[in-house]
Design an enzyme around this catalytic site. Structure first.
Site, PDB file in Angstrom:
ATOM      1  N   TYR A  95      -1.362  -0.695  10.302  1.00  0.00           N
ATOM      2  CA  TYR A  95      -1.511  -1.148   8.919  1.00  0.00           C
ATOM      3  C   TYR A  95      -0.349  -0.620   8.064  1.00  0.00           C
ATOM      4  CZ  TYR A  95      -3.722  -1.536   4.266  1.00  0.00           C
ATOM      5  OH  TYR A  95      -4.014  -1.807   2.950  1.00  0.00           O
ATOM      6  N   SER A 112       0.858  -1.186   0.000  1.00  0.00           N
ATOM      7  CA  SER A 112       0.000   0.000   0.000  1.00  0.00           C
ATOM      8  C   SER A 112       0.891   1.232   0.000  1.00  0.00           C
ATOM      9  CB  SER A 112      -0.897   0.015   1.246  1.00  0.00           C
ATOM     10  OG  SER A 112      -1.573   1.251   1.366  1.00  0.00           O
TER      11      SER A 112
END
Length: 253
Positions: free
Chosen positions: A153, A140
């Site tokens: 995350y 990501s």
């Protein structure tokens, strides 16, 4: 000869688009997902679309080693050794770091980093035996530049980028490539669940669109083409790379 690709978290969103792309390119595909019914339904739709039977959906909780190993054994028994691994599965909730606790950290780490690492550890020996392999980790841009409300995350996705590069170094001589693909904000059920249906979530959604030079969020299919390319023979000299698919939101050089 068709190669076998595993796509984790492949029942919907980015994962389903990747599975469809890989099947279209002639690969056999195993969709691993915690939602067995959705995985099988997606596999059936892809099979009907491409006119091939070798697309299956298998239940797997990637955060649980036993579940992951059981699913992998089933896939290998039905379709043979794995040549392509796409670690796509991901999970998070947007919260300020001080609002989170250790149980939340454990789940985020298990799904986004530890589980994919464990599955990769089981798959690489098959690639070594075949002297060919493709590992594609869906990371990501949060792992490249950080993301407010996604501290753990972001840490996991940064870890997967580092993991990808290390695998690239260790297994290059075995003709195994390893790359990370980083989606920018992408219109998926995961993002919509994170933002919620209220006014605050809608404002964040519109703000993301304004921040992207192309003035739209990514679609799952935007990621699928890049993964399909990296999974094929034409990408044989590309390894250890981190590639953003973000509509220009991030431009790392």
């Amino acid at each position: 000869m068709s190669r076998l690709a595993i796509v984790t978290g492949g029942a919907g969103g980015i994962g389903a688009a990747i599975a469809a792309e890989l099947a279209t390119l002639g690969n056999n595909v195993a969709i691993l997902d915690i939602n067995k019914e959705a995985a099988q339904e997606t596999a059936e739709k892809i099979s009907d679309s491409v006119g091939r039977d070798a697309v299956i959906g298998v239940e797997a909780d990637i955060s649980d080693d036993a579940s992951s190993e059981t699913a992998l054994n089933l896939v290998v028994e039905q379709l043979g050794p794995v040549s392509i691994l796409v670690n796509n599965v991901g999970w998070d909730r947007i919260m300020g770091f001080l609002e989170t606790d250790s149980a939340f950290w454990d789940k985020v780490i298990a799904v986004n980093m530890r589980g994919p690492i464990a599955l990769t550890h089981k798959v690489i020996p098959m690639m070594l035996e075949a002297k060919w392999g493709r590992i594609i980790n869906i990371a990501s841009d949060a792992g490249r530049v950080g993301s407010s409300g996604e501290a753990v995350y972001s840490a996991c996705k940064a870890g997967m980028i580092g993991f990808s590069k290390t695998l690239a170094r260790e297994f290059a001589r075995a003709n195994i490539t390893s790359n990370a693909v980083c989606p920018g904000p992408t219109d998926t059920p995961l993002l919509n669940n994170q933002l919620g249906e209220g006014e605050t979530g809608r404002k964040i959604y519109e703000g993301l669109k304004r921040a992207i030079p192309m003035k739209r969020l990514g679609q799952p299919e935007d990621l699928a083409g890049m993964v399909g390319f990296l999974a094929g023979d034409k990408a044989s000299f590309i390894t250890g790379q981190t590639i953003s698919v973000s509509g220009g939101l991030t431009m790392n050089g």
